[in-house]
Scaffold this active site. Structure first.
Site, PDB file in Angstrom:
ATOM      1  N   PHE A  12     -33.680  16.847 -10.316  1.00 17.20           N
ATOM      2  CA  PHE A  12     -33.433  18.140 -10.976  1.00 17.20           C
ATOM      3  C   PHE A  12     -34.146  19.303 -10.262  1.00 17.20           C
ATOM      4  N   PHE A  82     -42.058  15.989  -4.917  1.00 16.69           N
ATOM      5  CA  PHE A  82     -41.480  15.959  -6.265  1.00 16.69           C
ATOM      6  C   PHE A  82     -41.230  14.530  -6.753  1.00 16.69           C
ATOM      7  N   THR A 136     -47.540  18.163 -13.604  1.00 21.57           N
ATOM      8  CA  THR A 136     -47.075  18.568 -14.935  1.00 21.57           C
ATOM      9  C   THR A 136     -48.247  18.978 -15.836  1.00 21.57           C
ATOM     10  N   ASP A 137     -47.950  19.785 -16.834  1.00 25.52           N
ATOM     11  CA  ASP A 137     -48.987  20.161 -17.813  1.00 25.52           C
ATOM     12  C   ASP A 137     -49.331  18.992 -18.738  1.00 25.52           C
ATOM     13  N   GLU A 138     -48.486  17.940 -18.713  1.00 22.45           N
ATOM     14  CA  GLU A 138     -48.706  16.829 -19.652  1.00 22.45           C
ATOM     15  C   GLU A 138     -49.996  16.071 -19.354  1.00 22.45           C
ATOM     16  N   TYR A 161     -46.243   8.016 -18.590  1.00 23.59           N
ATOM     17  CA  TYR A 161     -45.816   9.024 -17.603  1.00 23.59           C
ATOM     18  C   TYR A 161     -46.962   9.952 -17.242  1.00 23.59           C
ATOM     19  N   SER A 162     -47.586  10.567 -18.258  1.00 20.10           N
ATOM     20  CA  SER A 162     -48.611  11.567 -17.930  1.00 20.10           C
ATOM     21  C   SER A 162     -49.841  10.902 -17.323  1.00 20.10           C
ATOM     22  N   SER A 164     -49.750   8.326 -15.315  1.00 18.12           N
ATOM     23  CA  SER A 164     -49.450   8.051 -13.897  1.00 18.12           C
ATOM     24  C   SER A 164     -49.472   9.354 -13.089  1.00 18.12           C
ATOM     25  N   LYS A 165     -49.038  10.452 -13.688  1.00 16.53           N
ATOM     26  CA  LYS A 165     -49.115  11.756 -12.979  1.00 16.53           C
ATOM     27  C   LYS A 165     -50.581  12.170 -12.826  1.00 16.53           C
ATOM     28  N   ASN A 190     -42.454  22.505 -19.236  1.00 25.39           N
ATOM     29  CA  ASN A 190     -41.092  21.953 -19.239  1.00 25.39           C
ATOM     30  C   ASN A 190     -40.098  22.886 -18.577  1.00 25.39           C
ATOM     31  N   LYS A 200     -33.073  14.413 -20.806  1.00 25.89           N
ATOM     32  CA  LYS A 200     -34.099  15.330 -21.284  1.00 25.89           C
ATOM     33  C   LYS A 200     -33.496  16.204 -22.380  1.00 25.89           C
ATOM     34  N   TYR A 218     -36.491  14.291 -32.578  1.00 24.19           N
ATOM     35  CA  TYR A 218     -37.551  13.339 -32.901  1.00 24.19           C
ATOM     36  C   TYR A 218     -38.486  13.895 -33.983  1.00 24.19           C
ATOM     37  N   GLY A 296     -46.676   8.135 -29.973  1.00 27.94           N
ATOM     38  CA  GLY A 296     -47.693   8.936 -29.267  1.00 27.94           C
ATOM     39  C   GLY A 296     -47.213  10.318 -28.894  1.00 27.94           C
TER      40      GLY A 296
HETATM   41  P1  NAD Z   1     -36.130  13.893 -11.708  1.00 33.14           P
HETATM   42  O1  NAD Z   1     -36.363  12.636 -12.480  1.00 33.14           O
HETATM   43  O2  NAD Z   1     -34.948  14.735 -12.039  1.00 33.14           O
HETATM   44  O3  NAD Z   1     -36.012  13.544 -10.153  1.00 33.14           O
HETATM   45  C1  NAD Z   1     -36.849  12.627  -9.519  1.00 33.14           C
HETATM   46  C2  NAD Z   1     -36.276  12.361  -8.125  1.00 33.14           C
HETATM   47  O4  NAD Z   1     -37.177  11.469  -7.438  1.00 33.14           O
HETATM   48  C3  NAD Z   1     -34.902  11.678  -8.158  1.00 33.14           C
HETATM   49  O5  NAD Z   1     -34.040  12.274  -7.205  1.00 33.14           O
HETATM   50  C4  NAD Z   1     -35.222  10.231  -7.775  1.00 33.14           C
HETATM   51  O6  NAD Z   1     -34.144   9.580  -7.097  1.00 33.14           O
HETATM   52  C5  NAD Z   1     -36.422  10.417  -6.853  1.00 33.14           C
HETATM   53  N1  NAD Z   1     -37.281   9.222  -6.802  1.00 33.14           N
HETATM   54  C6  NAD Z   1     -37.742   8.489  -7.856  1.00 33.14           C
HETATM   55  N2  NAD Z   1     -38.484   7.453  -7.399  1.00 33.14           N
HETATM   56  C7  NAD Z   1     -38.500   7.560  -6.044  1.00 33.14           C
HETATM   57  C8  NAD Z   1     -39.111   6.783  -5.015  1.00 33.14           C
HETATM   58  N3  NAD Z   1     -39.848   5.694  -5.281  1.00 33.14           N
HETATM   59  N4  NAD Z   1     -38.925   7.174  -3.730  1.00 33.14           N
HETATM   60  C9  NAD Z   1     -38.193   8.275  -3.434  1.00 33.14           C
HETATM   61  N5  NAD Z   1     -37.569   9.023  -4.361  1.00 33.14           N
HETATM   62  C10 NAD Z   1     -37.730   8.661  -5.657  1.00 33.14           C
HETATM   63  O7  NAD Z   1     -37.481  14.714 -11.816  1.00 33.14           O
HETATM   64  P2  NAD Z   1     -37.699  16.291 -11.952  1.00 33.14           P
HETATM   65  O8  NAD Z   1     -37.540  16.668 -13.365  1.00 33.14           O
HETATM   66  O9  NAD Z   1     -36.922  16.991 -10.897  1.00 33.14           O
HETATM   67  O10 NAD Z   1     -39.266  16.387 -11.624  1.00 33.14           O
HETATM   68  C11 NAD Z   1     -39.712  16.500 -10.278  1.00 33.14           C
HETATM   69  C12 NAD Z   1     -41.231  16.524 -10.263  1.00 33.14           C
HETATM   70  O11 NAD Z   1     -41.705  17.616 -11.028  1.00 33.14           O
HETATM   71  C13 NAD Z   1     -41.877  15.269 -10.853  1.00 33.14           C
HETATM   72  O12 NAD Z   1     -42.991  14.919 -10.057  1.00 33.14           O
HETATM   73  C14 NAD Z   1     -42.306  15.699 -12.244  1.00 33.14           C
HETATM   74  O13 NAD Z   1     -43.457  14.976 -12.671  1.00 33.14           O
HETATM   75  C15 NAD Z   1     -42.622  17.160 -12.008  1.00 33.14           C
HETATM   76  N6  NAD Z   1     -42.450  18.039 -13.181  1.00 33.14           N
HETATM   77  C16 NAD Z   1     -41.287  18.028 -13.884  1.00 33.14           C
HETATM   78  C17 NAD Z   1     -41.131  18.900 -14.965  1.00 33.14           C
HETATM   79  C18 NAD Z   1     -39.844  18.948 -15.758  1.00 33.14           C
HETATM   80  O14 NAD Z   1     -39.785  19.652 -16.767  1.00 33.14           O
HETATM   81  N7  NAD Z   1     -38.778  18.274 -15.350  1.00 33.14           N
HETATM   82  C19 NAD Z   1     -42.171  19.755 -15.332  1.00 33.14           C
HETATM   83  C20 NAD Z   1     -43.362  19.738 -14.590  1.00 33.14           C
HETATM   84  C21 NAD Z   1     -43.474  18.876 -13.503  1.00 33.14           C
HETATM   85  P1  TYD Z   2     -38.264  15.930 -22.964  1.00 31.92           P
HETATM   86  O1  TYD Z   2     -37.137  16.775 -22.497  1.00 31.92           O
HETATM   87  O2  TYD Z   2     -38.120  14.437 -22.882  1.00 31.92           O
HETATM   88  O3  TYD Z   2     -39.580  16.423 -22.205  1.00 31.92           O
HETATM   89  P2  TYD Z   2     -41.132  16.027 -22.448  1.00 31.92           P
HETATM   90  O4  TYD Z   2     -41.221  14.842 -23.313  1.00 31.92           O
HETATM   91  O5  TYD Z   2     -41.593  15.720 -21.046  1.00 31.92           O
HETATM   92  O6  TYD Z   2     -41.770  17.267 -23.024  1.00 31.92           O
HETATM   93  O7  TYD Z   2     -38.567  16.277 -24.480  1.00 31.92           O
HETATM   94  C1  TYD Z   2     -38.882  17.594 -24.884  1.00 31.92           C
HETATM   95  C2  TYD Z   2     -39.215  17.550 -26.363  1.00 31.92           C
HETATM   96  O8  TYD Z   2     -38.023  17.209 -27.094  1.00 31.92           O
HETATM   97  C3  TYD Z   2     -40.238  16.482 -26.707  1.00 31.92           C
HETATM   98  O9  TYD Z   2     -41.071  16.973 -27.745  1.00 31.92           O
HETATM   99  C4  TYD Z   2     -39.401  15.319 -27.230  1.00 31.92           C
HETATM  100  C5  TYD Z   2     -38.202  16.015 -27.861  1.00 31.92           C
HETATM  101  N1  TYD Z   2     -36.915  15.272 -27.790  1.00 31.92           N
HETATM  102  C6  TYD Z   2     -36.142  15.120 -28.941  1.00 31.92           C
HETATM  103  O10 TYD Z   2     -36.527  15.593 -30.038  1.00 31.92           O
HETATM  104  N2  TYD Z   2     -34.955  14.455 -28.862  1.00 31.92           N
HETATM  105  C7  TYD Z   2     -34.506  13.924 -27.676  1.00 31.92           C
HETATM  106  O11 TYD Z   2     -33.421  13.286 -27.661  1.00 31.92           O
HETATM  107  C8  TYD Z   2     -35.300  14.094 -26.497  1.00 31.92           C
HETATM  108  C9  TYD Z   2     -34.843  13.530 -25.188  1.00 31.92           C
HETATM  109  C10 TYD Z   2     -36.491  14.784 -26.606  1.00 31.92           C
END
Ligand code: NAD
Ligand code: TYD
Length: 357
Positions: A12, A82, A136-138, A161-162, A164-165, A190, A200, A218, A296
Protein backbone atom coordinates in the site's frame (compact mmCIF):
# COMPACT_ATOMS: atom_id res chain seq x y z
CA UNK A 1 22.97 7.56 -10.95
CA UNK A 2 22.07 7.18 -7.29
CA UNK A 3 20.20 3.93 -6.64
CA UNK A 4 17.50 3.69 -3.98
CA UNK A 5 16.37 0.31 -2.70
CA UNK A 6 12.71 0.33 -1.69
CA UNK A 7 11.55 -2.81 0.13
CA UNK A 8 7.87 -3.73 0.04
CA UNK A 9 7.24 -1.38 -2.88
CA UNK A 10 4.26 -3.43 -4.11
CA UNK A 11 2.33 -2.84 -0.89
CA UNK A 12 0.00 0.00 0.00
CA UNK A 13 2.39 2.73 1.16
CA UNK A 14 5.41 1.42 -0.76
CA UNK A 15 3.67 1.61 -4.16
CA UNK A 16 2.53 5.17 -3.52
CA UNK A 17 6.09 6.02 -2.44
CA UNK A 18 7.81 4.45 -5.48
CA UNK A 19 5.57 6.51 -7.77
CA UNK A 20 6.42 9.68 -5.81
CA UNK A 21 10.18 8.93 -5.85
CA UNK A 22 10.32 8.43 -9.61
CA UNK A 23 8.59 11.78 -10.09
CA UNK A 24 10.43 13.72 -7.39
CA UNK A 25 13.98 12.45 -8.01
CA UNK A 26 14.53 12.27 -11.78
CA UNK A 27 18.28 11.67 -11.25
CA UNK A 28 17.75 8.48 -9.25
CA UNK A 29 17.05 4.83 -9.99
CA UNK A 30 14.66 2.77 -7.87
CA UNK A 31 14.97 -0.96 -7.19
CA UNK A 32 11.86 -2.43 -5.58
CA UNK A 33 12.46 -5.66 -3.62
CA UNK A 34 9.17 -7.31 -2.78
CA UNK A 35 8.27 -10.92 -2.02
CA UNK A 36 4.72 -10.47 -3.32
CA UNK A 37 2.92 -11.87 -0.30
CA UNK A 38 -0.88 -11.63 -0.29
CA UNK A 39 -0.39 -7.88 0.39
CA UNK A 40 1.91 -7.20 -2.55
CA UNK A 41 0.42 -6.40 -5.91
CA UNK A 42 2.54 -5.49 -8.97
CA UNK A 43 -0.62 -4.03 -10.56
CA UNK A 44 -0.29 -1.16 -8.06
CA UNK A 45 2.76 0.01 -10.05
CA UNK A 46 1.59 -0.85 -13.56
CA UNK A 47 1.96 2.76 -14.68
CA UNK A 48 5.72 2.86 -13.88
CA UNK A 49 6.83 -0.68 -14.77
CA UNK A 50 8.26 0.45 -18.14
CA UNK A 51 10.19 3.39 -16.66
CA UNK A 52 13.90 2.61 -17.35
CA UNK A 53 14.79 4.04 -13.92
CA UNK A 54 12.59 1.43 -12.20
CA UNK A 55 13.41 -2.21 -11.57
CA UNK A 56 11.31 -4.82 -9.77
CA UNK A 57 12.97 -7.76 -8.04
CA UNK A 58 10.75 -10.45 -6.58
CA UNK A 59 12.42 -11.75 -3.43
CA UNK A 60 12.48 -12.02 0.33
CA UNK A 61 14.21 -9.45 2.57
CA UNK A 62 15.29 -12.40 4.77
CA UNK A 63 17.32 -13.86 1.85
CA UNK A 64 20.86 -12.82 2.84
CA UNK A 65 22.53 -13.78 -0.45
CA UNK A 66 19.96 -12.01 -2.57
CA UNK A 67 20.09 -8.83 -0.46
CA UNK A 68 23.92 -8.73 -0.44
CA UNK A 69 24.03 -9.26 -4.20
CA UNK A 70 21.52 -6.46 -4.75
CA UNK A 71 23.62 -4.02 -2.70
CA UNK A 72 26.70 -4.91 -4.75
CA UNK A 73 25.18 -5.19 -8.23
CA UNK A 74 22.93 -2.14 -7.97
CA UNK A 75 25.35 0.07 -5.98
CA UNK A 76 22.63 0.77 -3.42
CA UNK A 77 23.29 3.96 -1.46
CA UNK A 78 19.85 4.50 0.05
CA UNK A 79 17.32 2.11 1.57
CA UNK A 80 13.71 2.96 2.30
CA UNK A 81 12.40 -0.04 4.20
CA UNK A 82 8.64 -0.67 4.07
CA UNK A 83 8.49 -4.48 3.71
CA UNK A 84 6.64 -5.96 6.63
CA UNK A 85 3.72 -8.04 7.71
CA UNK A 86 1.41 -5.18 8.61
CA UNK A 87 -2.01 -6.36 9.79
CA UNK A 88 -2.67 -6.62 13.53
CA UNK A 89 -5.46 -9.20 13.18
CA UNK A 90 -3.21 -11.52 11.15
CA UNK A 91 -0.46 -11.09 13.76
CA UNK A 92 -2.88 -12.37 16.40
CA UNK A 93 -3.87 -15.47 14.44
CA UNK A 94 -0.36 -16.19 13.07
CA UNK A 95 2.54 -14.28 14.64
CA UNK A 96 5.45 -16.37 13.24
CA UNK A 97 5.64 -14.60 9.87
CA UNK A 98 5.70 -11.23 11.67
CA UNK A 99 8.75 -12.30 13.68
CA UNK A 100 10.48 -13.57 10.53
CA UNK A 101 9.84 -10.71 8.14
CA UNK A 102 9.70 -7.76 10.52
CA UNK A 103 12.61 -8.71 12.77
CA UNK A 104 14.85 -11.09 10.81
CA UNK A 105 14.15 -9.26 7.55
CA UNK A 106 15.14 -5.89 9.02
CA UNK A 107 18.24 -7.47 10.57
CA UNK A 108 19.21 -8.93 7.18
CA UNK A 109 18.91 -5.52 5.49
CA UNK A 110 20.89 -3.80 8.27
CA UNK A 111 23.67 -6.37 7.97
CA UNK A 112 23.85 -5.93 4.20
CA UNK A 113 23.98 -2.14 4.58
CA UNK A 114 26.68 -2.40 7.23
CA UNK A 115 28.81 -4.74 5.10
CA UNK A 116 28.35 -2.60 2.02
CA UNK A 117 28.58 0.95 3.40
CA UNK A 118 30.93 0.67 6.36
CA UNK A 119 33.66 -1.26 4.59
CA UNK A 120 35.86 1.77 4.01
CA UNK A 121 38.43 -0.09 1.93
CA UNK A 122 35.96 -0.81 -0.85
CA UNK A 123 32.74 1.09 -0.37
CA UNK A 124 30.15 -0.18 -2.81
CA UNK A 125 28.99 3.32 -3.71
CA UNK A 126 30.42 6.83 -3.63
CA UNK A 127 27.02 8.43 -2.82
CA UNK A 128 26.33 9.33 0.83
CA UNK A 129 24.31 6.46 2.29
CA UNK A 130 21.05 6.47 4.26
CA UNK A 131 18.83 3.75 5.70
CA UNK A 132 15.30 4.94 6.41
CA UNK A 133 13.19 2.54 8.43
CA UNK A 134 9.43 3.06 8.12
CA UNK A 135 7.69 2.28 11.39
CA UNK A 136 4.44 2.82 13.20
CA UNK A 137 2.99 4.70 16.18
CA UNK A 138 1.70 1.35 17.48
CA UNK A 139 5.12 0.69 19.10
CA UNK A 140 4.20 3.26 21.78
CA UNK A 141 1.21 1.23 22.99
CA UNK A 142 -2.24 2.55 23.85
CA UNK A 143 -3.27 5.98 25.18
CA UNK A 144 -6.11 6.87 27.51
CA UNK A 145 -8.41 9.78 26.76
CA UNK A 146 -5.60 12.34 26.81
CA UNK A 147 -1.96 12.70 25.74
CA UNK A 148 -0.01 12.27 22.53
CA UNK A 149 2.88 10.02 21.46
CA UNK A 150 6.16 11.93 21.12
CA UNK A 151 9.51 10.60 19.91
CA UNK A 152 10.53 10.02 23.54
CA UNK A 153 7.42 8.13 24.66
CA UNK A 154 8.61 4.76 26.04
CA UNK A 155 7.91 1.79 23.83
CA UNK A 156 5.03 -0.40 25.05
CA UNK A 157 3.93 -2.61 22.12
CA UNK A 158 0.90 -4.75 22.83
CA UNK A 159 0.22 -6.86 19.73
CA UNK A 160 2.55 -9.31 17.99
CA UNK A 161 2.60 -6.83 15.07
CA UNK A 162 3.63 -3.83 17.15
CA UNK A 163 6.09 -5.93 19.19
CA UNK A 164 7.79 -7.10 15.99
CA UNK A 165 7.94 -3.51 14.67
CA UNK A 166 9.32 -2.31 18.03
CA UNK A 167 12.03 -4.99 17.83
CA UNK A 168 13.00 -3.85 14.36
CA UNK A 169 13.10 -0.21 15.53
CA UNK A 170 15.47 -1.18 18.35
CA UNK A 171 17.73 -3.00 15.89
CA UNK A 172 17.85 0.07 13.66
CA UNK A 173 18.79 2.30 16.64
CA UNK A 174 21.40 -0.21 17.76
CA UNK A 175 23.04 -0.25 14.32
CA UNK A 176 23.29 3.52 14.42
CA UNK A 177 24.69 3.71 17.94
CA UNK A 178 27.01 0.72 17.70
CA UNK A 179 28.27 0.80 14.13
CA UNK A 180 27.47 4.33 13.05
CA UNK A 181 25.10 3.15 10.32
CA UNK A 182 23.40 6.28 8.93
CA UNK A 183 19.83 5.42 9.90
CA UNK A 184 16.63 7.46 10.09
CA UNK A 185 13.28 6.37 11.42
CA UNK A 186 9.67 7.47 10.98
CA UNK A 187 6.80 6.38 13.24
CA UNK A 188 3.51 7.13 11.55
CA UNK A 189 -0.16 6.87 12.43
CA UNK A 190 -2.84 5.04 10.39
CA UNK A 191 -2.71 5.70 6.66
CA UNK A 192 -5.57 5.57 4.18
CA UNK A 193 -5.81 6.21 0.44
CA UNK A 194 -5.44 4.50 -2.97
CA UNK A 195 -4.11 0.90 -3.27
CA UNK A 196 -5.03 0.01 0.34
CA UNK A 197 -5.70 -3.71 0.76
CA UNK A 198 -9.29 -4.34 1.93
CA UNK A 199 -8.30 -6.12 5.14
CA UNK A 200 -7.74 -2.75 6.87
CA UNK A 201 -10.67 -0.74 8.22
CA UNK A 202 -11.26 1.95 5.57
CA UNK A 203 -10.89 -0.09 2.35
CA UNK A 204 -12.76 -3.02 3.91
CA UNK A 205 -15.68 -0.77 4.79
CA UNK A 206 -15.70 0.87 1.33
CA UNK A 207 -15.66 -2.53 -0.38
CA UNK A 208 -18.33 -4.08 1.83
CA UNK A 209 -20.56 -0.99 1.73
CA UNK A 210 -20.44 -1.00 -2.07
CA UNK A 211 -21.33 -4.70 -2.10
CA UNK A 212 -24.17 -4.32 0.42
CA UNK A 213 -22.38 -6.54 2.96
CA UNK A 214 -22.20 -6.24 6.77
CA UNK A 215 -19.83 -3.54 8.06
CA UNK A 216 -18.00 -5.15 11.02
CA UNK A 217 -17.12 -2.71 13.81
CA UNK A 218 -15.05 -4.20 16.63
CA UNK A 219 -16.23 -3.77 20.23
CA UNK A 220 -18.04 -0.50 20.93
CA UNK A 221 -16.54 1.28 17.89
CA UNK A 222 -15.05 3.97 20.11
CA UNK A 223 -11.38 3.08 19.63
CA UNK A 224 -9.53 6.10 18.29
CA UNK A 225 -6.94 6.27 15.52
CA UNK A 226 -5.15 9.25 13.97
CA UNK A 227 -5.62 9.08 10.18
CA UNK A 228 -3.18 10.41 7.57
CA UNK A 229 -3.63 10.45 3.78
CA UNK A 230 -1.03 8.09 2.32
CA UNK A 231 0.54 10.64 -0.06
CA UNK A 232 1.17 12.94 2.89
CA UNK A 233 2.97 10.09 4.65
CA UNK A 234 5.03 9.49 1.49
CA UNK A 235 5.92 13.20 1.34
CA UNK A 236 7.00 13.04 5.00
CA UNK A 237 9.27 10.07 4.28
CA UNK A 238 10.86 11.88 1.34
CA UNK A 239 11.37 14.97 3.52
CA UNK A 240 13.09 12.90 6.22
CA UNK A 241 15.24 11.17 3.58
CA UNK A 242 16.39 14.50 2.18
CA UNK A 243 16.53 16.74 5.25
CA UNK A 244 16.40 14.50 8.34
CA UNK A 245 19.28 14.26 10.75
CA UNK A 246 20.95 10.85 10.80
CA UNK A 247 20.19 8.89 13.98
CA UNK A 248 16.90 10.71 14.55
CA UNK A 249 13.33 9.50 14.76
CA UNK A 250 10.40 11.56 13.45
CA UNK A 251 6.77 10.99 14.41
CA UNK A 252 4.35 11.52 11.52
CA UNK A 253 0.62 12.10 11.99
CA UNK A 254 -2.46 13.71 10.54
CA UNK A 255 -3.73 15.71 13.56
CA UNK A 256 -6.90 13.88 12.85
CA UNK A 257 -8.22 11.65 15.61
CA UNK A 258 -11.47 9.82 14.91
CA UNK A 259 -13.42 7.04 16.56
CA UNK A 260 -13.82 3.99 14.31
CA UNK A 261 -17.60 4.36 14.28
CA UNK A 262 -17.29 7.93 12.96
CA UNK A 263 -15.06 6.70 10.13
CA UNK A 264 -17.53 3.97 9.19
CA UNK A 265 -20.51 6.34 9.29
CA UNK A 266 -18.66 8.91 7.16
CA UNK A 267 -17.83 6.31 4.49
CA UNK A 268 -21.49 5.15 4.48
CA UNK A 269 -22.84 8.67 4.05
CA UNK A 270 -20.43 9.58 1.23
CA UNK A 271 -21.25 6.38 -0.66
CA UNK A 272 -25.00 6.97 -0.25
CA UNK A 273 -24.51 10.40 -1.81
CA UNK A 274 -22.23 9.23 -4.60
CA UNK A 275 -23.89 5.99 -5.71
CA UNK A 276 -27.36 6.18 -4.13
CA UNK A 277 -29.00 4.21 -1.33
CA UNK A 278 -28.95 0.40 -1.13
CA UNK A 279 -31.36 -1.47 -3.48
CA UNK A 280 -33.60 -1.97 -0.41
CA UNK A 281 -33.90 1.83 -0.11
CA UNK A 282 -31.97 1.75 3.18
CA UNK A 283 -28.94 3.96 3.90
CA UNK A 284 -25.61 2.14 4.21
CA UNK A 285 -25.40 2.84 7.96
CA UNK A 286 -28.01 0.06 8.25
CA UNK A 287 -25.23 -2.41 7.37
CA UNK A 288 -23.16 -1.55 10.47
CA UNK A 289 -22.72 -4.60 12.71
CA UNK A 290 -20.92 -4.46 16.05
CA UNK A 291 -18.86 -7.64 16.35
CA UNK A 292 -16.63 -9.33 18.93
CA UNK A 293 -13.69 -7.13 19.85
CA UNK A 294 -10.07 -7.70 18.75
CA UNK A 295 -8.08 -9.30 21.64
CA UNK A 296 -5.86 -6.69 23.31
CA UNK A 297 -7.41 -3.95 21.14
CA UNK A 298 -5.43 -0.71 21.65
CA UNK A 299 -7.87 2.02 22.70
CA UNK A 300 -6.36 5.19 21.34
CA UNK A 301 -3.39 6.31 19.24
CA UNK A 302 -2.53 10.00 18.79
CA UNK A 303 0.64 11.59 17.46
CA UNK A 304 2.49 14.75 18.34
CA UNK A 305 4.04 15.59 14.94
CA UNK A 306 5.58 18.90 16.00
CA UNK A 307 9.20 17.73 15.63
CA UNK A 308 8.95 16.99 11.90
CA UNK A 309 6.97 20.22 11.42
CA UNK A 310 9.35 22.46 13.36
CA UNK A 311 12.63 20.88 12.25
CA UNK A 312 11.91 19.78 8.68
CA UNK A 313 8.89 21.87 7.67
CA UNK A 314 6.57 18.93 6.86
CA UNK A 315 2.86 18.98 7.67
CA UNK A 316 -0.17 17.23 6.15
CA UNK A 317 -1.46 18.89 2.99
CA UNK A 318 -4.82 17.11 2.88
CA UNK A 319 -7.59 17.27 5.48
CA UNK A 320 -9.45 14.08 6.37
CA UNK A 321 -12.57 15.42 4.65
CA UNK A 322 -10.61 15.91 1.38
CA UNK A 323 -8.61 12.69 1.73
CA UNK A 324 -11.58 10.42 2.32
CA UNK A 325 -13.38 11.85 -0.74
CA UNK A 326 -10.27 11.29 -2.91
CA UNK A 327 -9.96 7.76 -1.50
CA UNK A 328 -13.59 6.82 -2.15
CA UNK A 329 -13.40 8.28 -5.67
CA UNK A 330 -10.28 6.18 -6.32
CA UNK A 331 -12.08 2.98 -5.23
CA UNK A 332 -15.09 3.85 -7.39
CA UNK A 333 -12.81 4.45 -10.40
CA UNK A 334 -10.67 1.32 -9.89
CA UNK A 335 -13.01 -1.65 -9.38
CA UNK A 336 -10.66 -3.89 -11.39
CA UNK A 337 -7.84 -3.30 -8.89
CA UNK A 338 -10.14 -4.26 -6.02
CA UNK A 339 -11.41 -7.32 -7.93
CA UNK A 340 -7.80 -8.44 -8.54
CA UNK A 341 -6.92 -8.42 -4.81
CA UNK A 342 -10.22 -9.79 -3.47
CA UNK A 343 -9.43 -13.26 -4.80
CA UNK A 344 -9.89 -16.78 -3.39
CA UNK A 345 -7.38 -16.37 -0.57
CA UNK A 346 -9.05 -13.12 0.51
CA UNK A 347 -12.42 -14.89 0.64
CA UNK A 348 -10.89 -17.61 2.84
CA UNK A 349 -9.28 -14.95 5.07
CA UNK A 350 -12.58 -13.08 5.38
CA UNK A 351 -14.47 -16.24 6.31
CA UNK A 352 -11.85 -17.16 8.92
CA UNK A 353 -11.71 -13.67 10.46
CA UNK A 354 -15.38 -12.62 10.32
CA UNK A 355 -17.44 -15.81 9.82
CA UNK A 356 -19.61 -16.21 12.92
CA UNK A 357 -17.90 -13.32 14.72
P1 NAD B 1 1.40 -3.71 3.19
O1 NAD B 1 1.04 -4.91 4.00
O2 NAD B 1 0.36 -3.09 2.31
O3 NAD B 1 2.64 -4.05 2.25
C1 NAD B 1 3.73 -4.80 2.68
C2 NAD B 1 4.58 -5.15 1.46
O4 NAD B 1 5.75 -5.86 1.91
C3 NAD B 1 3.85 -6.07 0.46
O5 NAD B 1 4.07 -5.63 -0.86
C4 NAD B 1 4.50 -7.43 0.70
O6 NAD B 1 4.52 -8.26 -0.46
C5 NAD B 1 5.91 -7.03 1.11
N1 NAD B 1 6.57 -8.05 1.94
C6 NAD B 1 6.05 -8.70 3.02
N2 NAD B 1 6.96 -9.58 3.50
C7 NAD B 1 8.07 -9.46 2.72
C8 NAD B 1 9.34 -10.11 2.73
N3 NAD B 1 9.66 -11.05 3.63
N4 NAD B 1 10.24 -9.74 1.78
C9 NAD B 1 9.95 -8.79 0.87
N5 NAD B 1 8.75 -8.17 0.79
C10 NAD B 1 7.82 -8.51 1.72
O7 NAD B 1 1.98 -2.66 4.22
P2 NAD B 1 1.82 -1.07 4.26
O8 NAD B 1 0.53 -0.74 4.89
O9 NAD B 1 2.16 -0.51 2.92
O10 NAD B 1 2.96 -0.69 5.32
C11 NAD B 1 4.30 -0.49 4.88
C12 NAD B 1 5.17 -0.19 6.09
O11 NAD B 1 4.70 0.96 6.76
C13 NAD B 1 5.20 -1.32 7.13
O12 NAD B 1 6.51 -1.46 7.62
C14 NAD B 1 4.25 -0.83 8.22
O13 NAD B 1 4.64 -1.34 9.49
C15 NAD B 1 4.46 0.66 8.13
N6 NAD B 1 3.31 1.49 8.54
C16 NAD B 1 2.08 1.26 8.02
C17 NAD B 1 1.01 2.08 8.39
C18 NAD B 1 -0.37 1.89 7.80
O14 NAD B 1 -1.30 2.56 8.24
N7 NAD B 1 -0.56 1.04 6.81
C19 NAD B 1 1.21 3.10 9.32
C20 NAD B 1 2.49 3.31 9.85
C21 NAD B 1 3.54 2.49 9.44
P1 TYD C 1 -6.82 -1.43 11.11
O1 TYD C 1 -7.17 -0.79 9.81
O2 TYD C 1 -6.67 -2.92 11.16
O3 TYD C 1 -5.51 -0.70 11.66
P2 TYD C 1 -4.78 -0.82 13.11
O4 TYD C 1 -5.31 -1.98 13.84
O5 TYD C 1 -3.34 -1.02 12.71
O6 TYD C 1 -5.03 0.51 13.78
O7 TYD C 1 -7.92 -1.05 12.18
C1 TYD C 1 -8.22 0.30 12.48
C2 TYD C 1 -9.24 0.30 13.61
O8 TYD C 1 -10.47 -0.25 13.12
C3 TYD C 1 -8.82 -0.57 14.78
O9 TYD C 1 -9.25 0.05 15.98
C4 TYD C 1 -9.59 -1.87 14.57
C5 TYD C 1 -10.86 -1.40 13.87
N1 TYD C 1 -11.45 -2.36 12.90
C6 TYD C 1 -12.81 -2.66 12.96
O10 TYD C 1 -13.54 -2.14 13.84
N2 TYD C 1 -13.35 -3.53 12.05
C7 TYD C 1 -12.57 -4.12 11.08
O11 TYD C 1 -13.10 -4.94 10.29
C8 TYD C 1 -11.18 -3.80 11.02
C9 TYD C 1 -10.31 -4.42 9.97
C10 TYD C 1 -10.67 -2.91 11.94
Amino acid sequence: MKCILVTGGCGFIGSNFVRLLLRALPESRVVNLDKLTYAGNPASLKDVERDPRYKFVQGDICDQDLVAKLFADEQISTVVHFAAESHVDRSISGPAEFIRTNITGTFTLLEAARASWLNHESPATHHPSRFLHVSTDEVYGSLGDTGLFTETTPYDPRSPYSASKASSDHLVSAYHHTYGLPTLMTNCSNNYGPYHFPEKLIPLIINNALGGKDLPVYGDGKNVRDWLYVLDHCAAILTVLQKGEVGQTYNVGGNNEKQNIEIVQTVCDILDQKVGLLPSGQPRRSLIKFVKDRPGHDRRYAIDASKIKNELGWEPSVTFEEGILKTIDWYLENPEWVASVVDGSYQAYYQKMYGGR
